[in-house]
Scaffold this motif. Structure first.
Motif, PDB file in Angstrom:
ATOM      1  N   GLY A 158       0.836  -1.188   0.000  1.00  0.00           N
ATOM      2  CA  GLY A 158       0.000   0.000   0.000  1.00  0.00           C
ATOM      3  C   GLY A 158       0.872   1.240   0.000  1.00  0.00           C
ATOM      4  O   GLY A 158       1.870   1.312  -0.720  1.00  0.00           O
ATOM      5  N   SER A 159       0.542   2.193   0.851  1.00  0.00           N
ATOM      6  CA  SER A 159       1.335   3.410   0.912  1.00  0.00           C
ATOM      7  C   SER A 159       0.973   4.217   2.147  1.00  0.00           C
ATOM      8  O   SER A 159      -0.204   4.300   2.526  1.00  0.00           O
ATOM      9  CB  SER A 159       1.109   4.284  -0.324  1.00  0.00           C
ATOM     10  OG  SER A 159       1.799   5.522  -0.200  1.00  0.00           O
ATOM     11  N   SER A 160       1.984   4.847   2.739  1.00  0.00           N
ATOM     12  CA  SER A 160       1.716   5.795   3.817  1.00  0.00           C
ATOM     13  C   SER A 160       0.912   6.985   3.312  1.00  0.00           C
ATOM     14  O   SER A 160       0.295   7.704   4.100  1.00  0.00           O
ATOM     15  CB  SER A 160       3.043   6.268   4.437  1.00  0.00           C
ATOM     16  OG  SER A 160       3.629   5.240   5.210  1.00  0.00           O
ATOM     17  N   ALA A 162      -1.799   6.864   2.020  1.00  0.00           N
ATOM     18  CA  ALA A 162      -3.195   6.626   2.349  1.00  0.00           C
ATOM     19  C   ALA A 162      -3.577   7.301   3.659  1.00  0.00           C
ATOM     20  O   ALA A 162      -4.755   7.583   3.898  1.00  0.00           O
ATOM     21  CB  ALA A 162      -3.458   5.123   2.446  1.00  0.00           C
ATOM     22  N   LYS A 176      -4.512   3.769  -2.895  1.00  0.00           N
ATOM     23  CA  LYS A 176      -3.762   3.024  -1.886  1.00  0.00           C
ATOM     24  C   LYS A 176      -4.573   2.818  -0.609  1.00  0.00           C
ATOM     25  O   LYS A 176      -4.453   1.773   0.045  1.00  0.00           O
ATOM     26  CB  LYS A 176      -2.449   3.731  -1.591  1.00  0.00           C
ATOM     27  CG  LYS A 176      -1.442   3.633  -2.745  1.00  0.00           C
ATOM     28  CD  LYS A 176      -1.048   2.189  -3.040  1.00  0.00           C
ATOM     29  CE  LYS A 176       0.105   2.096  -4.029  1.00  0.00           C
ATOM     30  NZ  LYS A 176       0.546   0.701  -4.254  1.00  0.00           N
ATOM     31  N   HIS A 180      -5.519  -0.901   1.139  1.00  0.00           N
ATOM     32  CA  HIS A 180      -5.470  -1.301   2.551  1.00  0.00           C
ATOM     33  C   HIS A 180      -6.791  -1.948   2.967  1.00  0.00           C
ATOM     34  O   HIS A 180      -6.807  -3.029   3.578  1.00  0.00           O
ATOM     35  CB  HIS A 180      -5.208  -0.086   3.433  1.00  0.00           C
ATOM     36  CG  HIS A 180      -3.883   0.553   3.221  1.00  0.00           C
ATOM     37  ND1 HIS A 180      -3.467   1.675   3.912  1.00  0.00           N
ATOM     38  CD2 HIS A 180      -2.852   0.258   2.389  1.00  0.00           C
ATOM     39  CE1 HIS A 180      -2.256   2.027   3.527  1.00  0.00           C
ATOM     40  NE2 HIS A 180      -1.864   1.177   2.594  1.00  0.00           N
ATOM     41  N   THR A 199      -0.319  -6.160   4.713  1.00  0.00           N
ATOM     42  CA  THR A 199       0.047  -5.039   3.843  1.00  0.00           C
ATOM     43  C   THR A 199       1.204  -4.274   4.447  1.00  0.00           C
ATOM     44  O   THR A 199       1.259  -4.087   5.667  1.00  0.00           O
ATOM     45  CB  THR A 199      -1.156  -4.082   3.669  1.00  0.00           C
ATOM     46  OG1 THR A 199      -2.245  -4.793   3.093  1.00  0.00           O
ATOM     47  CG2 THR A 199      -0.809  -2.893   2.794  1.00  0.00           C
ATOM     48  N   ALA A 201       2.914  -0.488   4.225  1.00  0.00           N
ATOM     49  CA  ALA A 201       2.603   0.872   3.775  1.00  0.00           C
ATOM     50  C   ALA A 201       3.878   1.713   3.826  1.00  0.00           C
ATOM     51  O   ALA A 201       4.180   2.335   4.843  1.00  0.00           O
ATOM     52  CB  ALA A 201       1.521   1.490   4.658  1.00  0.00           C
ATOM     53  N   VAL A 254      -1.533  -3.588   8.635  1.00  0.00           N
ATOM     54  CA  VAL A 254      -0.965  -2.595   7.733  1.00  0.00           C
ATOM     55  C   VAL A 254       0.280  -2.066   8.434  1.00  0.00           C
ATOM     56  O   VAL A 254       0.187  -1.289   9.384  1.00  0.00           O
ATOM     57  CB  VAL A 254      -1.943  -1.452   7.418  1.00  0.00           C
ATOM     58  CG1 VAL A 254      -1.275  -0.405   6.536  1.00  0.00           C
ATOM     59  CG2 VAL A 254      -3.194  -1.989   6.723  1.00  0.00           C
ATOM     60  N   LEU A 256       3.352   0.094   8.885  1.00  0.00           N
ATOM     61  CA  LEU A 256       3.986   1.329   8.448  1.00  0.00           C
ATOM     62  C   LEU A 256       5.489   1.126   8.362  1.00  0.00           C
ATOM     63  O   LEU A 256       6.111   0.614   9.283  1.00  0.00           O
ATOM     64  CB  LEU A 256       3.700   2.467   9.420  1.00  0.00           C
ATOM     65  CG  LEU A 256       2.261   2.992   9.496  1.00  0.00           C
ATOM     66  CD1 LEU A 256       2.182   4.079  10.555  1.00  0.00           C
ATOM     67  CD2 LEU A 256       1.807   3.525   8.151  1.00  0.00           C
ATOM     68  N   ASN A 258       7.925   3.870   7.293  1.00  0.00           N
ATOM     69  CA  ASN A 258       8.057   5.232   6.764  1.00  0.00           C
ATOM     70  C   ASN A 258       9.114   6.072   7.457  1.00  0.00           C
ATOM     71  O   ASN A 258       9.109   7.302   7.346  1.00  0.00           O
ATOM     72  CB  ASN A 258       6.702   5.936   6.823  1.00  0.00           C
ATOM     73  CG  ASN A 258       6.178   6.098   8.248  1.00  0.00           C
ATOM     74  OD1 ASN A 258       6.937   6.042   9.207  1.00  0.00           O
ATOM     75  ND2 ASN A 258       4.884   6.286   8.391  1.00  0.00           N
TER      76      ASN A 258
END
Length: 264
Positions: A158-160, A162, A176, A180, A199, A201, A254, A256, A258
């Motif tokens: 996914g992606s932060s 989001a 994204k 999630h 996932t 992120a 999910v 993280l 990041n």
């Protein structure tokens, strides 16, 4: 890349999408290094996928994940050749260089960002076709393949973005965020079949996609980060943990990754 784990994927059949470069390529290399019997390297860029497959002793497939028939044929071919699928990492995704250009232009002129009013339907649909629909296609076919083999592990990327949305990137952020939610819903459903779905992120990662981000935007995305841009190998470590038996009790997470940019 060095890792303390040398056999977490011994004998496993793995499928990695978006594996011609960046995070996907790093994951393919790590899975092979940790004993995977075969790594299927999947990417729209068939030639680059072939180069990575040759490097890891895997098999390359040129596939657009937005095409459900192509994804179905991919998994049918893999199960036909190897008899099973144990690990799927779905790292395929796209961004929008045109929108990034608008963000850069606004930053250079000191003006408010204006992307939404200029966002074409085709750009909106392509981002969601690859990032969201592609995830659905991969999840559906992976589950179909894994149910017959007693289970497996799936990790989506996914992606932060989001959570910490970048101004001027509504289509990417929404695609994204949907990845999630989709992954978590599927995780609850398929754990009963012995299939774990999780996932990762990421925040900013130093990949070819990030290289297309204008420098002024890169600086803004990196403000407040404890560690700066991550490497693809750092993301691979997180992904391979979730795909391994070490995360046997982790379902629907999910994660993280990041560099401390924010927490949820």
């Amino acid at each position: 890349m060095t890792t303390a784990h040398t056999s977490r994927f011994e004998g496993k059949v793995a499928v990695v999408t978006g594996a011609a470069s960046g995070i996907g390529a790093a994951v393919a290399r790590q899975l092979a290094a940790e004993g995977a019997r075969r790594v299927h390297v999947v990417d729209l860029a068939a030639g680059a996928a072939g180069a990575v497959a040759a490097e890891v002793g895997g098999t390359a497939h040129g596939v657009d994940v937005a095409d459900p028939d192509a994804v179905r044929a991919l998994f049918e071919a893999i199960v036909g050749a190897d008899g099973r699928v144990d690990v799927v990492v779905h790292a395929a995704g796209i961004d929008d260089p045109v929108a990034k250009g608008h963000i850069y232009e606004a930053a250079e002129k000191g003006e408010p960002v204006d992307v939404l009013s200029r966002l074409e339907d085709s750009a909106w649909r392509r981002i969601h076709a690859v990032n969201l629909d592609g995830t659905f296609h991969i999840l559906r076919e992976a589950v179909r393949a894994m149910r017959g083999g007693g289970g497996g592990a799936i990790v989506t990327v996914g992606s932060s973005a989001a959570f910490d949305t970048l101004v001027g990137y509504p289509h990417y952020a929404s695609s994204k965020a949907a990845v999630h939610a989709l992954s978590q819903s599927v995780a609850k459903e398929v754990i009963h079949f012995g299939i774990r779905v999780n996932t990762v992120a990421p925040g900013p990662v130093d990949t070819a996609m990030a290289a297309r981000t204008p420098e002024s935007v890169r600086r803004r995305m990196n403000e407040g980060s404890a560690f700066g841009y991550a490497t693809a190998e750092q993301l691979s470590e997180s992904i391979c943990y979730l795909a391994s038996d070490q995360a046997s009790n982790v379902v629907g997470a999910v994660l993280l990754s990041n560099g401390g940019r924010f927490t949820v």
